[in-house]
Design a protein around this motif. Structure first.
Motif, PDB file in Angstrom:
ATOM      1  N   ARG A 560     -27.105 -37.359 -62.723  1.00  0.00           N
ATOM      2  CA  ARG A 560     -27.437 -36.160 -62.105  1.00  0.00           C
ATOM      3  C   ARG A 560     -27.657 -35.679 -61.052  1.00  0.00           C
ATOM      4  O   ARG A 560     -28.256 -35.109 -60.810  1.00  0.00           O
ATOM      5  N   THR A 588     -29.849 -36.177 -67.775  1.00  0.00           N
ATOM      6  CA  THR A 588     -28.728 -36.281 -67.513  1.00  0.00           C
ATOM      7  C   THR A 588     -28.024 -35.915 -67.977  1.00  0.00           C
ATOM      8  O   THR A 588     -26.869 -34.993 -67.790  1.00  0.00           O
ATOM      9  N   SER A 591     -27.114 -32.285 -67.201  1.00  0.00           N
ATOM     10  CA  SER A 591     -26.798 -32.284 -65.631  1.00  0.00           C
ATOM     11  C   SER A 591     -25.526 -32.931 -66.242  1.00  0.00           C
ATOM     12  O   SER A 591     -24.080 -32.451 -65.096  1.00  0.00           O
TER      13      SER A 591
END
Length: 919
Positions: A560, A588, A591
């Motif tokens: 992340r 997550t 990202s």
């Protein structure tokens, strides 16, 4: 110097010439055109390319001819085509400039990705076409080296608004149907001449009068093939033809034509024949080089004149054969000893300081027995080819090096290296052949381990089901004593294989693999992404979900925050994505996919980019950005078509399920599951059941949603089971099966509780609310809305407003129900989630409120590609930047933007941003 063979005007071909004239006309007008001419040898493809060149007034013409003996030399065909434009390389953006310069051997550097090279070529052609229209002719493209063919096919699929015409001639049937890069491009089938045209051509070359029946037989047997009509009758008298056109021959027509050339070559002097053989063995057509080799072969100067006088070859600035079949006839008909002698002379005539690799290749073909010196030269050539990105060429060099290696141990090592290069080049079948050859040699322990590992990786790459699992597990065990780090990477691949095999896997299963991984030696320090993923997943499956989750959370945090290395992220994206999904970690997901897409675009890693785009599209689906997701699905699909990789069905099927408007949606989802199951990918079966549950819940068919969700939750498939349980709770609660919903909720609490994210807790609150009453339900719905409002999964926020509004309506709280149903409708309709929006509309209708469907606005009239480009332009990206990101030329970006401006009635990028902001 031209051949003495008479030039004849083109007979017929009115349709073909009309199509090619249109190609030139469109290119002149700024509309790129690509055409692939397919036909049997001798049917007239090269003549039609010549017609294009003769009629391309005002065009700059670039030409390349594929040569069979040059197929192993990386980027040879691309370099041949683009040589006149190499002065423009310095004008390209940095990554493209670097990739093309490395590919052409102009500078050293990391291996050039073939698609970044393709993008560089696209940019170079587009820029050159700004000054003058370009006509690019590729003759005998079936003989281009693979990496050139792949790069040029990539270019062909992205030409749109440039003044470029690209014409490609390809022999049928395909030389390698499994790896034909020209499929799906516009085609022009070139057939034989009509019977009347064939008669005219035959009469023009036949001495004396020919019996009518014999003429018709010749025309029938040649099927109007012009070269056959011209060449098969050469050297045969009218009497011989009258006796039946020589002997009836069942061989393919191309073989017959080649044999006619063999006859004509056989009529030349020994010196002229040897010169033709040398010219056939020298793929570049370098006349000075050929003359130096001729001196070493004691070929007199008069041989060149005799060969040229025959009409079979021309010696101008380059050697040019009358037809590719002349080249193959000259080479194949020669005695092997003669071929070796010629290759030896060509090797001696080739300056080692300028063309080391071709010299090594000629020496290899001249070798009679194993020779370590030549094998060593080939191995170094393979290294240089690999550094330029020519992995297929590296594999060819290594394979020949292995054949010429005297020592059995080194022969096995080189066969293994050739197998690795073949696998990386996308030739798994060849890799398996080379692995078998390596296995027959006395490999040491590390070699045996490397062989087992590669064989397992080939099996996993071909089919992600359970076939590769025991092989990966065995390879990982062997690697423990050789390379602990590589052993752990292989264990992670084995865990992944077990996850994908899912319910269709046998033994060992995912638990057994996880236990073996936990017992393996520790990895290198500092710990890598692969180590963190392996430790967490092995603990998850072998010990407990909670303990595994606690180990995986720091790994997800590293993903992340960008702490993980870019190469690692791209390599392990496929398993990291599943882990984040199973832990309901939308941050997550966001990202990870953003980083992976950016990294893959930056380095041109098009083997990874389609998967990254597919996962990124799924992130946009969950965010309610269906149009953006659709654009990425489209881009991913285009790249998969170019790369020839296996199709990625997840994102398009996810979008299909959430839209809920295609009557074939269920059928398409089930078909995708059946296809994956055919090669043992059981997780795809669970995923399909989850998607069907989403589809049926959207349509309000809760009984069918319940059945699908139960099937999806039957097996603990990573990033499937939790989502299936979520759908099962809703289906059971709204479909009159509260006991099934309650059982699913208990399991969901175990799954989602480990994640602890706003997404997980919001879904848990909503699921509990569906099975609650009164104030408890009310508070749980409000908690779910608040939590999901702070997540990235906006589609679930909208669905929570929907089920809350439906509950309020049943509780007769009409005003509040109307508020939440209206909000749900606006959100879901705005996303494009038609089925769920229809549920909200029906709820509002029962409250006496009519909802007028939103009229299709101008934005909806944009194609997915136009919408994607419009968004990028609106945030300030230049045409060059947009082109680099989407792998199209800046001129194509401009062409799309003109259409966007027209559809949205804007005249500037500033206004474009304002308009998009209101939509």
């Amino acid at each position: 110097m031209s051949s003495s063979a008479p030039r004849r005007g083109m007979l017929g071909r009115h349709h073909e010439r009309g199509v090619l004239d249109e190609v030139l006309g469109d290119a002149r007008a700024g509309r790129s055109r690509v055409v692939v001419l397919r036909g049997e040898p001798g049917v007239g493809k090269s003549t039609l390319l010549d017609h294009l060149a003769e009629n391309a007034s005002g065009f700059r013409i670039l030409r390349a001819v594929g040569v069979e003996s040059e197929m192993e030399l990386a980027f040879a065909g691309l370099h041949q085509l683009c040589m006149p434009l190499t002065s423009r390389i310095d004008r390209l953006p940095g990554p493209q400039q670097e990739a093309l310069a490395v590919a052409f051997g102009l500078r050293g550097g990391d291996a050039a990705d073939r698609f970044m090279v393709g993008l560089a070529v696209l940019g170079m052609l587009a820029e050159a076409a700004e000054e003058q229209p370009l006509l690019c002719l590729l003759d005998d493209a079936q003989w281009l080296d693979r990496i050139s063919a792949q790069s040029l096919a990539f270019v062909a699929r992205r030409l749109l608004a440039e003044r470029v015409a690209l014409a490609i001639s390809v022999r049928t049937p395909p030389v390698d149907p499994q790896h034909d890069p020209w499929t799906a491009l516009p085609e022009l089938e070139v057939r034989g001449l009509r019977d009347d045209e064939a008669r005219t051509l035959l009469d023009s070359v036949m001495p004396g009068r020919l019996d009518e029946r014999v003429r018709e037989r010749i025309i029938a047997e040649t099927r109007g093939n012009p070269l056959a009509l011209l060449e098969l009758t050469q050297g045969l008298s009218t009497a011989e033809l009258a006796g039946g056109f020589g002997r009836p021959d069942a061989r393919p027509l191309a073989s017959q034509i080649e044999q006619s050339f063999v006859r004509r070559i056989g009529g030349l002097s020994d010196a002229a024949q040897r010169l033709l053989l040398a010219a056939a063995a020298e793929p570049v057509g370098d006349v000075p080089l050929l003359r130096r080799a001729a001196e070493r072969l004691d070929i007199g100067a008069d041989a060149e004149g005799a060969a040229q006088e025959s009409g079979l070859v021309e010696f101008g600035t380059r050697v040019r054969f009358r037809h590719p079949l002349v080249r193959s006839a000259a080479y194949r008909s020669a005695h092997p000893g003669e071929r070796r002698t010629v290759h030896r002379a060509l090797a001696e005539a080739t300056a080692s300081e300028f063309d080391t690799d071709r010299r090594a290749w000629h020496r290899a073909h001249a070798a009679v027995e194993p020779d370590e010196t030549i094998a060593d030269d080939l191995e170094r050539s393979a290294g240089r080819a690999h550094a330029r990105g020519g992995i297929a060429a590296a594999a060819a060099f290594l394979r020949r090096a292995a054949e010429l290696t005297p020592d059995p141990g080194r022969r096995g090592a080189r066969s293994l290296a050739a197998a690795r290069a073949s696998f990386e080049a996308g030739a798994p079948e060849v890799a398996l052949e080379l692995l078998a050859a390596a296995e027959a040699q006395p490999l040491d322990g590390s070699g045996q381990t490397a062989l087992a590992t590669l064989r397992a990786q080939v099996a996993f790459a071909r089919r992600r089901g359970g076939e590769a699992l025991p092989m990966l597990l065995e390879a990982a065990g062997r690697l423990e004593e050789v390379d602990a780090g590589q052993a752990r990477e292989t264990y992670l691949e084995a865990v992944g294989a077990a996850v994908f095999a899912g319910r269709l896997g046998g033994r060992p299963g995912v638990r057994e693999v996880a236990e073996a991984a936990l017992a393996a030696p520790g990895g290198p320090q500092p710990s890598r992404l692969a180590d963190g993923l392996l430790d967490g997943l092995a603990t998850w499956f072998a010990v407990s979900r909670d303990e595994g989750a606690s180990l995986l959370k720091p790994v997800l945090l590293a993903l992340r925050t960008g702490a993980a290395q870019g190469d690692d992220v791209m390599r392990w994206l496929w398993i990291a994505w599943l882990v984040a999904g199973d832990m309901w970690d939308d941050e997550t997901w966001h990202s990870l996919t953003d980083h992976a897409v950016r990294a893959a675009r930056t380095v041109g890693a098009l083997n990874v980019l389609p998967l990254a785009l597919s996962y990124r599209a799924a992130v946009h689906v969950h965010a309610g950005e269906f149009d953006h997701a659709s654009a990425l699905v489209n881009e991913s699909g285009n790249l998969i078509e170019v790369t020839g990789n296996s199709p990625l069905g997840y994102a398009p099927l996810l979008l299909l399920a959430w839209r809920g408007e295609d009557p074939r949606a269920a059928e398409l989802i089930e078909a995708g599951a059946r296809e994956a199951a055919s090669w043992g990918e059981g997780r795809a079966t669970g995923l399909a059941h989850y998607l069907l549950a989403v589809l049926y819940n959207g349509l309000g068919r809760h009984e069918e949603a319940l059945d699908s969700a139960e099937r999806g939750a039957k097996y603990e498939d990573l990033a499937v089971v939790g989502f299936s349980l979520m759908e099962l709770v809703e289906a059971g609660a709204l479909g009159g099966r509260p006991e099934a919903a309650a059982t699913a909720l208990r399991r969901l609490e175990e799954h989602a509780g480990a994640g602890g994210t706003q997404w997980a807790l919001g879904i848990l609150a909503r699921s509990r609310a569906l099975l609650s009453d009164g104030q408890t339900a009310d508070l749980l719905y409000q908690e779910a809305i608040e939590r999901l409002r702070h997540s990235r999964v906006t589609v679930h926020l909208a669905r929570t407003h929907l089920v809350y509004g439906e509950w309020l309506r049943r509780a007769n709280r009409r005003g509040e129900a109307r508020e939440h149903l209206r909000l749900a409708f606006d959100m879901l309709h705005g996303f494009g989630a038609s089925a769920f929006a229809e549920r909200a509309r029906r709820g509002l209708s029962t409250l006496g409120e009519s909802v007028r469907q939103r009229e299709t606005d101008a934005y909806e009239a944009l194609t997915a590609q136009e919408a994607h480009i419009a968004r990028l332009a609106a945030v300030g990206r230049t045409n060059v930047e947009i082109g680099a990101e989407l792998f199209i030329s800046p001129r194509t970006v401009e062409w799309h933007l003109r259409k966007v401006f027209t559809k949205l009635d804007v005249d500037s990028r500033t206004r474009l941003g304002a308009v998009l902001g209101r939509l």
